[in-house]
Design an enzyme around this catalytic site. Structure first.
Site, mmCIF file in Angstrom:
data_model
loop_
_atom_site.group_PDB
_atom_site.id
_atom_site.type_symbol
_atom_site.label_atom_id
_atom_site.label_comp_id
_atom_site.label_asym_id
_atom_site.label_seq_id
_atom_site.Cartn_x
_atom_site.Cartn_y
_atom_site.Cartn_z
ATOM 1 N N SER A 659 0.846 -1.176 0.000
ATOM 2 C CA SER A 659 0.000 0.000 0.000
ATOM 3 C C SER A 659 0.895 1.244 0.000
ATOM 4 O O SER A 659 1.722 1.401 -0.884
ATOM 5 C CB SER A 659 -0.933 -0.056 1.198
ATOM 6 O OG SER A 659 -2.032 0.782 1.042
ATOM 7 N N ASP A 750 -9.016 -5.518 -5.413
ATOM 8 C CA ASP A 750 -8.625 -4.356 -4.609
ATOM 9 C C ASP A 750 -9.315 -3.099 -5.130
ATOM 10 O O ASP A 750 -9.134 -2.713 -6.280
ATOM 11 C CB ASP A 750 -7.099 -4.197 -4.670
ATOM 12 C CG ASP A 750 -6.557 -3.137 -3.723
ATOM 13 O OD1 ASP A 750 -7.360 -2.428 -3.089
ATOM 14 O OD2 ASP A 750 -5.327 -3.019 -3.631
ATOM 15 N N HIS A 782 -7.583 -5.636 -0.982
ATOM 16 C CA HIS A 782 -6.359 -4.889 -0.692
ATOM 17 C C HIS A 782 -5.441 -5.595 0.308
ATOM 18 O O HIS A 782 -4.227 -5.541 0.193
ATOM 19 C CB HIS A 782 -6.756 -3.514 -0.163
ATOM 20 C CG HIS A 782 -5.623 -2.558 -0.003
ATOM 21 N ND1 HIS A 782 -4.823 -2.158 -1.050
ATOM 22 C CD2 HIS A 782 -5.153 -1.901 1.087
ATOM 23 C CE1 HIS A 782 -3.917 -1.302 -0.622
ATOM 24 N NE2 HIS A 782 -4.089 -1.133 0.672
#
Length: 806
Positions: A659, A750, A782
C-alpha cells in the site's frame, strides 16, 4: 486509508533474504498443498516437476519446499481475537470465554474456536484459570454476543446466497430460541468492527443491531420487453435487469450499500426497522441508552453522511460522522398504550465534525465518545483522536443543543516518552471500572500498544500496562481486574491478568500476572528459534533542516530492530519493513509472518517514519504534502543508522512494503537505485495520477499530495496541473533509474489501490529490462489476507529474496 490494519502481516513486513538461513528441513515428505498454491508436493512424498509450471531451477524448487514446510509451523499458531468475562452463577469467581482463530489453507478461510475457563482469584499474586478440556469450533458463526448478565448468549449466523439470517439465543445449557429473518426484510448483519453494532437492552428482552437494508426491486424483462409487476421466479422466459447503480462504502464493502438499524424482540421474535433515521445516513455502533420509566427508550448510534458519492470508509476516520439518538420501537403493546410518535433522530454532536464509539457511564449520567475531528478537518485518513462527553438528561428526554465537554484533547507535540495522544481502534462494550468514572482502553504509544486508564471526570490519563517495549491490549474486564494480551516481535501472545494493588486512587499500581494461555502450544522448533531472537526500539533523529518544521515534527521517530542474539558485525541481511497508511503504525505486537522471516536469518528494520500514528499530531501532520520526500528520507536515515551502528551490511538491504509502504518501496528503488538488492511490494501505490480516477478514496491522493489544502482541491475532474503534481509525487516519475529486481503481489479485487496501479508500473519496469515477477490473486482485496494468499505471498517473497542474495 491504506492502513496496516488492512494489510495484516504486511504492516510488519519488508524483506532482505539470507544466504545461509537455518533451513528447517530440505526434504519434502508428508507435505501437502492446495492446488492454488505456488508449489505442490505429491501425496507420496515425491517432488513435483516444478520447472514446467513455475520456471524454477532446482535450487528455487528446494527453497519452495523448505520454506513452505517451515512456514506452516508458524501459520498454525492460533490468535486471540476477543474475550468475555461472565459472572459465575454461584457468585464465586467468574467465567471467561476466549475467541480464537487460525487459518485453514484447505478451505481458504479462518477457523474460529471458543475456549472457556472458570476464573478464581486467590490473592493479589495468584489467579487461576481452569480451562475446559477442549475448544469448541464455531462453524458458520458470524458473531457471539453475551447478554449484560452473562445468562444468555446471542449467536448470529449470516446468510449464504438467499438463505435467511439466523439469530440463536442460548442459555448456559441449551438453545432457548431461534429466529430466521428473511432476506426480503434485511440482508446480512454487520459484524465488521466498523458499522458493527449489536447491543442487548438492560432487561435482556430486546437486541438492537445493524444490518443491510433490503435492496430495491430490479426490473424484470421477458420476450415482450419490460414486465410490469415482474415476478422474482426464475424461469427461462424472463430475467432480472440490473437496475440503478448504487454507491457502496468501498474496500471490503462491495455490494453493501445501506447499513440500517433494526430491533429484535427476544420474546416474540418480531423484528422492527427503527424509524426516524434519514436515508442519507449510514448507521452503525448502536447502543441502548439507560432505561428511564418517565420516557421512551432511546437508541444511540453513529451516523455517517455523504455528499455526491460515498467514498471508501474502512479505516478512513476522515469521514464526517455524528452521534444520534432515536426512539426505540416498542413491542407487546398493552390495550390503551399509545404507540410512540415517529420522531426524527436527533444529532447529539452537532458542534463537532466526528463522533463514534459511544459508551454510557455505568450510572447513566454521561455519554462518552471518541472523535476523529483532527482527521476530518485536515483530510488525513487517520490522525490523533480526542475523547469527549455529554451529560445524559435525567428524565431521558433528549433536547438540543447538547454541551460537548472535552475529556482528553488532541496532543500536538508530546515530550519525550510522554503520553502522545489517543489512537484507539476499538473500545470494549463495557470499559468501566467500579468507580463508574474510569475507562480502560488500548491505544498506540509510539511503536507499542499500551493499556490506559482514563478518568472521564478529571481527564487524567495513566499508562497502566508495564513501561516496557512489549505491546499490551485489553480484551476484557473482570470487575476491577483486567484481562490483557501481551506479545512482542519475538514472543507469541500471552494472556495476563491485571490486579490493582491496594485501594484504587490516582496513583493506583497494577500487578500483572501471567496465566495459562488458551493458545495451543507453540511448536517446539518455533519456540527454539524465537528464543534465539531479540528486539529493541531505536530512536532515529530528524536531520532535515531544509524546511521549517513544527516542534513535533523535529522529534525523533522510531524503528523496531529484530535480530539474532548472536548477530556479529551486521553479517545478517536486513529486512526493511515499511507500513502502509501512511497514517498507521507498526507496533511491537507478535506477527507470525514477521517472526517467520526473522527465523530465516534476517534482521528486521521496521520503520515508523514521521506521519505514523502514535507520535503526536504535529509529527503526523508534517507528512501530507511531503510524501515521496520526507517519508523516503526518514526510511533512508533509519537504514543508515543501523549500518553506522554495525547492525547491517550496506550490500544486504532489501525492501518489502504494501500500500503506502509499497509507494515508499518503489520510490526508494527509484531514488536510491544502488542501495537495494531486491524488492517486493503488495498492492503498491505507484502512480497517484492514475489512482485518483480509480480508487475508492481519491481524496487521499489530493490530501497526501497537496497537504490539507488538498481537501478543498479534491475533484472527480482533476486539472492538467493537478495531474502533473500528482505524477511528480509518484514513484513512476523515477522509473528510468530503477535497477532493483522487484516482485509484485496484487489483489484483483482491490478497490483501494486498484490492480492497474501496480501492474502498470511493473510493465514499465519490464520494458526497461528490470527483472520483475507478478502474482495476481483473483479473489483477494487490498489486504491479501485470505489464508492462501497470505501463505503464498510469504513463500514467494522468501524465494524471491533468496534468488538475489549474493
Amino acid at each position: 486509508m491504506l492502513l496496516h490494519k488492512l494489510f495484516g502481516w504486511l504492516n510488519l513486513v519488508i524483506v532482505t533474504r539470507t544466504c545461509n538461513f537455518p533451513s528447517p528441513n530440505r526434504t519434502c515428505s508428508n507435505l501437502r498443498f492446495v492446488k492454488k498454491l505456488s508449489i505442490f508436493v505429491a501425496m507420496d512424498g515425491s517432488k513435483p516437476d516444478c520447472e514446467d509450471s513455475l520456471g524454477l531451477d532446482d535450487a528455487s524448487k528446494e527453497e519452495y519446499i523448505s520454506q513452505s514446510k517451515w512456514l506452516k509451523e508458524f501459520a498454525e499458531i492460533s490468535n486471540v481475537d476477543k474475550a468475555w468475562i461472565l459472572k459465575s452463577e454461584k457468585g464465586k469467581g467468574s467465567k471467561a470465554m476466549f475467541s480464537l482463530s487460525r487459518p485453514d489453507l484447505l478451505a481458504n478461510k479462518k477457523r474460529n474456536f471458543v475456549l472457556s475457563a472458570h476464573v478464581s482469584r486467590e490473592s493479589n499474586d495468584s489467579i487461576s484459570f481452569n480451562w475446559s478440556p477442549f475448544p469448541v469450533e464455531m462453524s458458520g458463526v458470524s458473531a457471539l454476543v453475551p447478554s449484560p448478565s452473562g445468562s444468555k448468549l446471542l449467536i448470529i449466523r449470516n446468510p449464504e446466497n438467499d438463505s435467511p439470517t439466523k439469530f440463536e439465543v442460548w442459555s448456559p445449557s441449551q438453545l432457548e430460541k431461534e429466529f430466521l429473518i428473511a432476506k426480503s426484510f434485511h440482508g446480512s448483519v454487520y459484524v465488521d468492527g466498523w458499522f458493527e453494532g449489536i447491543s442487548w437492552d438492560s432487561d435482556e428482552n430486546a437486541i438492537a443491531y445493524v444490518a443491510e437494508e433490503p435492496t430495491l426491486s430490479k426490473p424484470t424483462f421477458n420476450s415482450l420487453g419490460f414486465k410490469e409487476n415482474g415476478s422474482a421466479d426464475k424461469d427461462c422466459c424472463s430475467w432480472k435487469g440490473q437496475g440503478d447503480y448504487l454507491d457502496d462504502w468501498g474496500e471490503t464493502y462491495k455490494g453493501k450499500n445501506q447499513p440500517a438499524l433494526f430491533v429484535l424482540d427476544v420474546n416474540s421474535g418480531e423484528v422492527k426497522a427503527v424509524k426516524g433515521i434519514p436515508k442519507t445516513l449510514s448507521v452503525g455502533q448502536v447502543v441502548w441508552a439507560p432505561p428511564n420509566k418517565e420516557s421512551y427508550q432511546y437508541l444511540v448510534f453513529v451516523g455517517w453522511s455523504y455528499g455526491s458519492r460515498k467514498l471508501g470508509i474502512k479505516y478512513c476516520y476522515n469521514r464526517p460522522c455524528a452521534i444520534y439518538g432515536v426512539k426505540a420501537p416498542s413491542f407487546n403493546k398493552l390495550p390503551g398504550d399509545n404507540e410512540p410518535e415517529d420522531s426524527p433522530a436527533i444529532n447529539l454532536t452537532q458542534s463537532i465534525s466526528s463522533g463514534f464509539f459511544p459508551r454510557f457511564s455505568p450510572d447513566g449520567k454521561f455519554l462518552v465518545f471518541l472523535s476523529a475531528k483532527s482527521s476530518v478537518d485536515s483530510g488525513a485518513h487517520s490522525a490523533t483522536e480526542s475523547l469527549h462527553k455529554i451529560e445524559w438528561p435525567v428524565n431521558g428526554e433528549l433536547t438540543l443543543p447538547s454541551k460537548i465537554m472535552d475529556v482528553v484533547p488532541v496532543v500536538m507535540s508530546p515530550d519525550s516518552d510522554c503520553f502522545p495522544g489517543l489512537y484507539c481502534s476499538s473500545f470494549l462494550s463495557n470499559p468501566w471500572l467500579s468507580d463508574k468514572s474510569t475507562m480502560i482502553i488500548s491505544s498506540a504509544w509510539r511503536s507499542t500498544e499500551v493499556i490506559l486508564s482514563v478518568n472521564v471526570l478529571s481527564g487524567e490519563v495513566t499508562r497502566i500496562s508495564p513501561v516496557e517495549s512489549d505491546s499490551w491490549n485489553v480484551v476484557a474486564l473482570d470487575g476491577d481486574n483486567i484481562v490483557a494480551v501481551r506479545s512482542s516481535p519475538v514472543e507469541v501472545s500471552q494472556v495476563s491478568y491485571g490486579v490493582i494493588e491496594g485501594a484504587q486512587s490516582a496513583s493506583t499500581k497494577w500487578n500483572w500476572l501471567d496465566i495459562s494461555s488458551p493458545i495451543p502450544s507453540v511448536p517446539e522448533k518455533v519456540k527454539n528459534v524465537l528464543s534465539s531472537l531479540q528486539y529493541s526500539i531505536l530512536k532515529v533523529p530528524v536531520n532535515d533542516t531544509s524546511i521549517a518544521l513544527t516542534k513535533g515534527a523535529k522529534n525523533p521517530y522510531e524503528a523496531i530492530f529484530v535480530s539474532s542474539k548472536t548477530i556479529k558485525n551486521g553479517s545478517d541481511p536486513v529486512i526493511v519493513i515499511i507500513h502502509g497508511g501512511p497514517h498507521s503504525v507498526s507496533s511491537t505486537n507478535f506477527s507470525k509472518s514477521v517472526a517467520y522471516l526473522a527465523s530465516l536469518g534476517y534482521s528486521l528494520l521496521i520503520v515508523n517514519y514521521r506521519g505514523s500514528t502514535g507520535f503526536g499530531e504535529e509529527a503526523l501532520q508534517s507528512l501530507p504534502g511531503n510524501i515521496g520526500t520526507q517519508d523516503v528520507n526518514d526510511v533512508l536515515a533509519a537504514i543508515d543508522q543501523v549500518i553506522q551502528l554495525g547492525l547491517a551490511d550496506a550490500s544486504k538491504i532489501n525492501l518489502l512494503g504494501g500500500s503506502h509502504g509499497g509507494f515508499l518501496s518503489t520510490h526508494l528503488i527509484g531514488q536510491a537505485p544502488n542501495k537495494f538488492a531486491a524488492a517486493a511490494v503488495r498492492n503498491p501505490v505507484c502512480n497517484l495520477a492514475l489512482m485518483t480516477g480509480t480508487s475508492d478514496i481519491p481524496d487521499w491522493c489530493y490530501v497526501e499530495t497537496f497537504g490539507t489544502e488538498g481537501k478543498a482541491l479534491y475533484t472527480e475532474a482533476p486539472t492538467a496541473e493537478q495531474l502533473t503534481q500528482l505524477y511528480d509525487k509518484s514513484p513512476i516519475k523515477h522509473i528510468d533509474k530503477v535497477k532493483t529486481p522487484t516482485l509484485f503481489l496484487i489483489g484483483a479485487q482491490d478497490l483501494r489501490v486498484p490492480p492497474s496501479n501496480g501492474i502498470h508500473y511493473m510493465r514499465a519496469l519490464k520494458e526497461r529490462g528490470v527483472e520483475v515477477k507478478l502474482i495476481v490473486f483473483p479473489e483477494d482485496v487490498h489486504s491479501l489476507s485470505t489464508p492462501r494468499a497470505d501463505y503464498e505471498s510469504v513463500i514467494n517473497i522468501g524465494v524471491w529474496f533468496k534468488r538475489f542474495c549474493k
